[in-house]
Design an enzyme around this catalytic site. Structure first.
Site, PDB file in Angstrom:
ATOM      1  N   LEU A 132       0.730  -1.264   0.174  1.00  0.00           N
ATOM      2  CA  LEU A 132      -0.027   0.075   0.234  1.00  0.00           C
ATOM      3  C   LEU A 132       0.656   1.356   0.026  1.00  0.00           C
ATOM      4  O   LEU A 132       0.571   2.449  -0.481  1.00  0.00           O
ATOM      5  CB  LEU A 132      -0.863  -0.083   1.335  1.00  0.00           C
ATOM      6  N   GLY A 135       7.217   4.049   3.903  1.00  0.00           N
ATOM      7  CA  GLY A 135       7.615   4.951   4.825  1.00  0.00           C
ATOM      8  C   GLY A 135       9.012   4.947   4.922  1.00  0.00           C
ATOM      9  O   GLY A 135       9.796   4.244   4.171  1.00  0.00           O
ATOM     10  N   PHE A 137      10.593   4.041   7.697  1.00  0.00           N
ATOM     11  CA  PHE A 137      11.094   2.806   8.339  1.00  0.00           C
ATOM     12  C   PHE A 137      10.643   1.606   7.761  1.00  0.00           C
ATOM     13  O   PHE A 137      11.237   0.680   8.591  1.00  0.00           O
ATOM     14  CB  PHE A 137      10.897   3.010  10.113  1.00  0.00           C
ATOM     15  N   VAL A 139       7.574  -0.942   5.236  1.00  0.00           N
ATOM     16  CA  VAL A 139       6.516  -0.869   4.429  1.00  0.00           C
ATOM     17  C   VAL A 139       5.005  -1.319   5.064  1.00  0.00           C
ATOM     18  O   VAL A 139       5.016  -1.741   6.058  1.00  0.00           O
ATOM     19  CB  VAL A 139       6.853  -1.794   3.274  1.00  0.00           C
ATOM     20  N   VAL A 140       4.033  -0.673   4.426  1.00  0.00           N
ATOM     21  CA  VAL A 140       2.520  -0.989   4.771  1.00  0.00           C
ATOM     22  C   VAL A 140       1.931  -1.906   3.608  1.00  0.00           C
ATOM     23  O   VAL A 140       1.973  -1.565   2.319  1.00  0.00           O
ATOM     24  CB  VAL A 140       1.651   0.100   4.963  1.00  0.00           C
ATOM     25  N   ASP A 253       0.223  16.506  10.679  1.00  0.00           N
ATOM     26  CA  ASP A 253       0.534  16.141   9.397  1.00  0.00           C
ATOM     27  C   ASP A 253      -0.744  15.639   8.604  1.00  0.00           C
ATOM     28  O   ASP A 253      -0.926  14.855   7.815  1.00  0.00           O
ATOM     29  CB  ASP A 253       1.332  14.615   9.571  1.00  0.00           C
TER      30      ASP A 253
END
Length: 441
Positions: A132, A135, A137, A139-140, A253
């Site tokens: 998806l 980032g 640090f 992965v999603v 954010d």
């Protein structure tokens, strides 16, 4: 005089003369080496000879056997803790590992208790389907449960090595703590569980089935949205932001990439990487956020409070209608380069929306819209009943929904509510989804 007995000096009977030994060797023929050693030393010598004999036999039986050498490093009595974590060692500096492909298999204690090492739910309970996002640090992934392939979740995998090397341990723990302790809200993505392995941190997050993706992808594919769609998205995000502020959380954010639309077009706020616990009336001064959404208060380096989230929401709504940033900051690469002049007034919109943008994006804090109460009473949201908004009684515009889901059903939310209530203990205010069971790494 008679026979006189010759006296021997003390200890002479223990000596064997060198000349006498040489005579014996000459009599026996070739000189022989005689071991004059103690029993322990002799036993050690015999063991060495036996080992050499076995090694020679092994080489004869296995000629293909190669001798391998290993580099034995001197053991360091001190624990392998990085310099920036523990400063008690003075000038002690740990050398860089020679095999960087191996992740750090320790530091579990650094991420406790937000990421427990033992959990009923772990990475083996899901099947990863597609990526998806990525980032700083990790992965999603979109994942489905093994026992129910129709139920979709989002699993965030973060590498401990990257987190420690970038000195972001406190940031990651703060994000997990805020999400776990935050009560349920219909427009905020829920966190069901967190855990850690030897090399990674895992977070099990809500991901609606049939989602159309994040708001940035929808806007990029379909272009500018109508005011009706913007009105509902803005009201739902405003409700989520006000809920965070009531729970002493500043988000910092708000942007298109951090809003996910479900299959019906309702908004979900995700990614609490920059969120922070901040009580009402308090202020902070950390410069963080996405540059194009950053308010003048943050960019200037001064102190600010919860009201900066309303500025970011105004930038988001402005982009959804016009497709451009309200201020000429698209090429900015540093917060010092941000310019808050030459405001771009929306063209071809209603008077109410133009007035809303003028108030939300005012540079002066005295003229800016800085609270949910003022936004709630604005004429642009006159048709929205915020008391019914959280029940999702409003049908989103067809342009932002998924065509495969033409009707709205609350069964999905019912399942999510049941799962969340099972995993959230209101009395102690903690997520208790995980129990003490072993996780095999």
């Amino acid at each position: 005089m008679g026979n006189v007995a010759t006296r021997k000096r003390p200890g002479c009977h223990h000596h064997i003369g060198r000349n006498e030994e040489n005579l014996d060797d000459d009599e026996d023929g070739p000189a022989k080496k005689r071991l004059r050693i103690g029993e322990p030393q002799a036993e050690n010598e015999y063991q060495k000879l036996a080992f050499k004999s076995r090694l020679q036999k092994l080489k004869k039986c296995r000629p293909h056997l190669k001798r391998r050498t290993y580099k034995v490093e001197e053991a360091d009595p001190r624990p392998p803790v990085p310099r920036f974590i523990v400063d008690d060692y003075g000038d002690y500096e740990k050398p860089e590992p020679t095999r960087k492909e191996f992740a750090i298999p320790w530091f579990e204690h650094l991420f406790l208790p937000e990421f427990p090492t033992r959990s009923v739910i772990n990475e083996k309970s899901f099947v990863l389907e597609r990526q998806l996002g990525r980032g700083s640090f990790g992965v999603v992934y979109c994942a489905s449960a093994i026992h129910d392939s129709e139920r979709k979740f989002a699993i965030k995998m973060q590498e401990k090595r990257e987190i420690i090397s970038k000195r972001a341990v406190l940031q990651v723990k703060r994000e997990a703590s805020i999400q776990r302790l935050l009560p349920s809200h219909p427009f905020i993505a829920r966190t069901y569980s967190t855990w850690q392995t030897r090399t990674h941190l895992y977070s099990l997050l809500q991901y609606p089935t049939g989602s159309t993706g994040d708001l940035f992808s929808v806007w990029r594919q379909r272009g500018s949205l109508s005011e009706a769609a913007i009105r509902l998205i803005g009201a739902e995000l405003a409700s989520a932001i006000d809920f965070l502020h009531q729970n002493d959380v500043i988000y910092r954010d708000v942007k298109l990439e951090n809003v996910v639309l479900d299959q019906w077009g309702h908004a979900l706020l995700i990614d609490f990487g920059l969120a922070k616990k901040l009580k009402q009336g308090s202020s902070t001064g950390t410069i963080c956020g996405t540059l194009q959404y950053m308010s003048p208060d943050v960019a200037s380096g001064g102190t600010y409070s919860h009201y900066v989230d309303w500025w970011s929401l105004g930038v988001l709504l402005h982009i959804l209608l016009t497709g451009i940033y309200p201020y000429p900051n698209s090429e900015a690469t540093h917060h010092a380069n941000l310019k808050f002049i030459d405001y771009s007034t929306p063209i071809g919109c209603s008077r109410e929306f133009a007035n809303l943008m003028d108030r939300m994006l005012a540079v002066s804090i005295t003229h800016r819209l800085c609270s949910f109460t003022v936004l709630h009473a604005h004429p642009f949201f006159r048709s929205i009943d915020f008391s019914k908004l959280e029940q999702k009684d409003y049908t989103p515009a067809a342009e932002i929904g998924n065509a495969e889901y033409d009707t709205y059903h609350k069964s999905e939310d019912a399942l999510d509510d049941a799962l969340f209530k099972e995993n959230y203990d209101v009395s102690c205010g903690r997520n208790v989804i995980f129990a003490v069971l072993p996780v095999f790494w």
